[in-house]
Design a protein around this motif. Structure first.
Motif, mmCIF file in Angstrom:
data_model
loop_
_atom_site.group_PDB
_atom_site.id
_atom_site.type_symbol
_atom_site.label_atom_id
_atom_site.label_comp_id
_atom_site.label_asym_id
_atom_site.label_seq_id
_atom_site.Cartn_x
_atom_site.Cartn_y
_atom_site.Cartn_z
ATOM 1 N N THR A 127 0.833 -1.209 0.000
ATOM 2 C CA THR A 127 0.000 0.000 0.000
ATOM 3 C C THR A 127 0.866 1.257 0.000
ATOM 4 O O THR A 127 0.565 2.232 -0.699
ATOM 5 C CB THR A 127 -0.932 -0.005 1.221
ATOM 6 O OG1 THR A 127 -1.710 -1.203 1.206
ATOM 7 C CG2 THR A 127 -1.873 1.185 1.192
ATOM 8 N N GLU A 128 1.938 1.235 0.762
ATOM 9 C CA GLU A 128 2.828 2.400 0.796
ATOM 10 C C GLU A 128 3.480 2.638 -0.561
ATOM 11 O O GLU A 128 3.597 3.783 -1.019
ATOM 12 C CB GLU A 128 3.909 2.200 1.862
ATOM 13 C CG GLU A 128 3.392 2.295 3.287
ATOM 14 C CD GLU A 128 4.461 1.971 4.313
ATOM 15 O OE1 GLU A 128 5.546 1.506 3.899
ATOM 16 O OE2 GLU A 128 4.202 2.161 5.518
ATOM 17 N N VAL A 129 3.892 1.563 -1.220
ATOM 18 C CA VAL A 129 4.565 1.721 -2.521
ATOM 19 C C VAL A 129 3.612 2.296 -3.558
ATOM 20 O O VAL A 129 3.952 3.252 -4.269
ATOM 21 C CB VAL A 129 5.145 0.367 -2.997
ATOM 22 C CG1 VAL A 129 5.634 0.478 -4.442
ATOM 23 C CG2 VAL A 129 6.295 -0.059 -2.084
ATOM 24 N N PRO A 156 10.344 -2.742 -5.377
ATOM 25 C CA PRO A 156 10.456 -2.494 -3.930
ATOM 26 C C PRO A 156 9.728 -3.536 -3.091
ATOM 27 O O PRO A 156 10.166 -3.859 -1.979
ATOM 28 C CB PRO A 156 9.813 -1.109 -3.760
ATOM 29 C CG PRO A 156 9.887 -0.475 -5.103
ATOM 30 C CD PRO A 156 9.757 -1.593 -6.082
ATOM 31 N N ILE A 157 8.634 -4.078 -3.614
ATOM 32 C CA ILE A 157 7.869 -5.084 -2.874
ATOM 33 C C ILE A 157 8.646 -6.396 -2.808
ATOM 34 O O ILE A 157 8.743 -7.028 -1.748
ATOM 35 C CB ILE A 157 6.494 -5.285 -3.524
ATOM 36 C CG1 ILE A 157 5.689 -3.984 -3.450
ATOM 37 C CG2 ILE A 157 5.728 -6.431 -2.857
ATOM 38 C CD1 ILE A 157 4.476 -3.949 -4.352
ATOM 39 N N ILE A 158 9.215 -6.817 -3.929
ATOM 40 C CA ILE A 158 10.001 -8.048 -3.933
ATOM 41 C C ILE A 158 11.234 -7.892 -3.051
ATOM 42 O O ILE A 158 11.618 -8.816 -2.322
ATOM 43 C CB ILE A 158 10.384 -8.432 -5.378
ATOM 44 C CG1 ILE A 158 9.139 -8.915 -6.127
ATOM 45 C CG2 ILE A 158 11.463 -9.510 -5.389
ATOM 46 C CD1 ILE A 158 9.376 -9.290 -7.560
ATOM 47 N N CYS A 159 11.845 -6.707 -3.083
ATOM 48 C CA CYS A 159 13.004 -6.477 -2.227
ATOM 49 C C CYS A 159 12.603 -6.544 -0.754
ATOM 50 O O CYS A 159 13.336 -7.101 0.078
ATOM 51 C CB CYS A 159 13.649 -5.137 -2.555
ATOM 52 S SG CYS A 159 14.560 -5.145 -4.119
ATOM 53 N N ALA A 160 11.442 -5.987 -0.419
ATOM 54 C CA ALA A 160 10.953 -6.095 0.956
ATOM 55 C C ALA A 160 10.683 -7.547 1.317
ATOM 56 O O ALA A 160 10.966 -7.987 2.441
ATOM 57 C CB ALA A 160 9.688 -5.254 1.121
ATOM 58 N N GLU A 369 -0.669 -7.729 -4.760
ATOM 59 C CA GLU A 369 -0.149 -6.519 -5.404
ATOM 60 C C GLU A 369 -1.192 -5.883 -6.324
ATOM 61 O O GLU A 369 -1.406 -4.662 -6.294
ATOM 62 C CB GLU A 369 1.110 -6.859 -6.203
ATOM 63 C CG GLU A 369 2.313 -7.221 -5.348
ATOM 64 C CD GLU A 369 3.474 -7.702 -6.188
ATOM 65 O OE1 GLU A 369 4.591 -7.188 -6.007
ATOM 66 O OE2 GLU A 369 3.277 -8.600 -7.043
ATOM 67 N N LEU A 370 -1.820 -6.691 -7.144
ATOM 68 C CA LEU A 370 -2.788 -6.161 -8.105
ATOM 69 C C LEU A 370 -4.051 -5.661 -7.403
ATOM 70 O O LEU A 370 -4.604 -4.619 -7.773
ATOM 71 C CB LEU A 370 -3.128 -7.224 -9.144
ATOM 72 C CG LEU A 370 -1.978 -7.618 -10.075
ATOM 73 C CD1 LEU A 370 -2.331 -8.866 -10.867
ATOM 74 C CD2 LEU A 370 -1.617 -6.480 -11.019
ATOM 75 N N THR A 371 -4.492 -6.382 -6.392
ATOM 76 C CA THR A 371 -5.698 -5.963 -5.664
ATOM 77 C C THR A 371 -5.483 -4.623 -4.975
ATOM 78 O O THR A 371 -6.325 -3.711 -5.075
ATOM 79 C CB THR A 371 -6.095 -7.032 -4.627
ATOM 80 O OG1 THR A 371 -6.392 -8.259 -5.297
ATOM 81 C CG2 THR A 371 -7.305 -6.595 -3.821
ATOM 82 N N GLU A 372 -4.372 -4.471 -4.284
ATOM 83 C CA GLU A 372 -4.099 -3.212 -3.593
ATOM 84 C C GLU A 372 -3.895 -2.071 -4.578
ATOM 85 O O GLU A 372 -4.362 -0.945 -4.364
ATOM 86 C CB GLU A 372 -2.881 -3.360 -2.688
ATOM 87 C CG GLU A 372 -3.118 -4.241 -1.476
ATOM 88 C CD GLU A 372 -4.249 -3.720 -0.612
ATOM 89 O OE1 GLU A 372 -4.219 -2.544 -0.195
ATOM 90 O OE2 GLU A 372 -5.188 -4.501 -0.349
ATOM 91 N N ALA A 373 -3.204 -2.354 -5.688
ATOM 92 C CA ALA A 373 -2.966 -1.300 -6.676
ATOM 93 C C ALA A 373 -4.271 -0.801 -7.279
ATOM 94 O O ALA A 373 -4.508 0.415 -7.384
ATOM 95 C CB ALA A 373 -2.033 -1.807 -7.775
#
Length: 412
Positions: A127-129, A156-160, A369-373
């Motif tokens: 959500t932050e990204v 950034p999500i994969i890195c997290a 990822e897709l749902t939040e985006a």
């Protein structure tokens, strides 16, 4: 049963007068889907430039779960004359290129790291990204969804997920761009840069693993180190391979599908507005846009023995395409399949994530990822509309919009 043991009296798939399709260089998915629809009305299988393409939902569903249909060794490399060497060795060792006992062993060891519960811990980061990316363009009320949002979203999500410090994200973005050249049609000229990036990633992963072995943390690399089944553990080579495989499988797929989903929703402003009013529809919107406008039209398989499919004999050694895009729009399993409807509940599950032993390991993360985006974008980018053409990249591989210029109400 549609797919059975060998039936020699059945017509050979290459001699049966089946319809032909060729959408390799097509950049309009609707024209390609119309071509596939016409072919499917004639027969459940068509002949494409690379081999038979399965078009009907039932045979795509069954073949993706049939152990006689295996991932071709080397994927795109063999078709370009590369059947040995360091790049070949690396690609064939990835989990997406495996079958049989070793593939089963690796999936058994790592599957717990990709459960809905495991990926849920990333929701705040996700959500932050996406909010951070929208912050950069919301004041102007216009952007290119591909270059300004989708391209920067998954790394950034994969890195997290991996536990990579934020300052190192750019390294992973660069390495990922190089890795994808291994799945293009001009691999030879890019081989040196691909291998250099892969070696840099190996060194980085080695350092991460050495650090985590002293003190495990709450990230995927630590989860993979912990992974154990009856005394079996992952080797350092397997850890390196799985990290590289995650970057390959989880970056451009999410980038392109997000852009494709937004693109089709731009064509249906009522659906975009509905999503903004009812954000609980976001998960359905993901399933429906991936069914309606997938960025991968099909997956490659090689038949290891003669099989009969829908009344046709497919000889051993044949390269086939399980055309999930055509299967997703099969009217036998989906009413009015060409219509986009984010409230749809009656259709059978879309086939875009594959099936069987090769069902996408990262499907839970991709859905998150897709749902939040889509949830955040529909709320913060109201009245979205295209301001220019949005052609897709060639459909023969990983596709999606090459550009998607849009305008929307600013200030949200």
């Amino acid at each position: 049963m549609t797919i059975t043991i060998d039936a020699p009296r059945m017509p050979n798939v290459f001699d049966a007068g089946l319809p032909t399709v060729d959408y390799d260089n097509e950049t309009d998915p609707y024209r390609a889907l119309a071509m596939l629809r016409r072919a499917r009305r004639q027969a459940p299988i068509a002949l494409g430039p690379h081999g038979p393409e399965f078009l009907a939902y039932d045979i795509v569903h069954e073949a993706s779960r049939d152990r006689r249909f295996v991932v071709p060794q080397g994927m795109f490399l063999a078709s370009q004359g590369i059947t040995s060497g360091p790049l070949w060795d690396r690609v064939v060792a990835t989990i997406i290129n495996m079958d049989g006992d070793e593939h089963h062993r690796l999936r058994r060891l790592v599957c717990k790291a990709f459960t809905p519960r495991a990926t849920e811990r990333l929701r705040t980061t996700v959500t932050e990204v996406i909010n951070g990316l929208i912050d950069t363009c919301t004041a102007d009320g216009r952007c290119d969804v591909v270059s300004d949002i989708a391209r920067h979203y998954p790394i950034p999500i994969i890195c997290a997920l991996l536990g990579v410090p934020g300052g190192d994200w750019e390294h992973f973005a660069r390495w990922t761009d190089e890795f994808f050249k291994a799945f293009s049609w001009n691999v030879a000229e890019n081989e040196p840069s691909i291998l250099a990036a892969w070696e840099e990633l190996d060194d980085y992963v080695d350092a991460m693993v050495a650090e985590r072995r002293h003190e495990l943390t709450d990230d995927l690399v630590s989860d993979l180190i912990r992974a154990e089944d009856e005394g079996d553990r992952l080797t350092i080579e397997e850890l390196r391979m799985l990290v590289a495989g995650l970057l390959m499988a989880g970056t451009d797929t999410t980038r392109n599908q997000l852009a494709a989903s937004v693109s089709v929703l731009c064509e249906h402003p009522d659906q975009w507005a509905l999503l903004a009013r009812q954000p609980d529809l976001a998960a359905r919107a993901v399933e429906e846009t991936m069914r309606h406008s997938p960025i991968v039209f099909g997956t490659l398989r090689t038949v290891v023995e003669d099989v009969e499919v829908a009344g046709y004999r497919v000889p051993a050694g044949t390269l086939v395409i399980l055309n999930s895009a055509a299967a997703n729009r099969d009217s036998g399993v989906c009413e009015d399949p060409d219509r986009l409807d984010i409230t749809r509940t009656a259709a059978l599950p879309m086939q875009t994530f594959g099936g069987g032993v090769h069902y996408c390991l990262g499907a839970n993360l991709a859905r998150l990822e897709l749902t939040e985006a889509l949830t955040v974008m529909a709320r913060r980018m109201p009245n979205i509309r295209r301001t220019g053409p949005a052609p897709w990249k060639p459909l023969s591989g990983l596709s999606g919009p090459a550009t998607l210029p849009v305008a929307f109400e600013a200030g949200y």
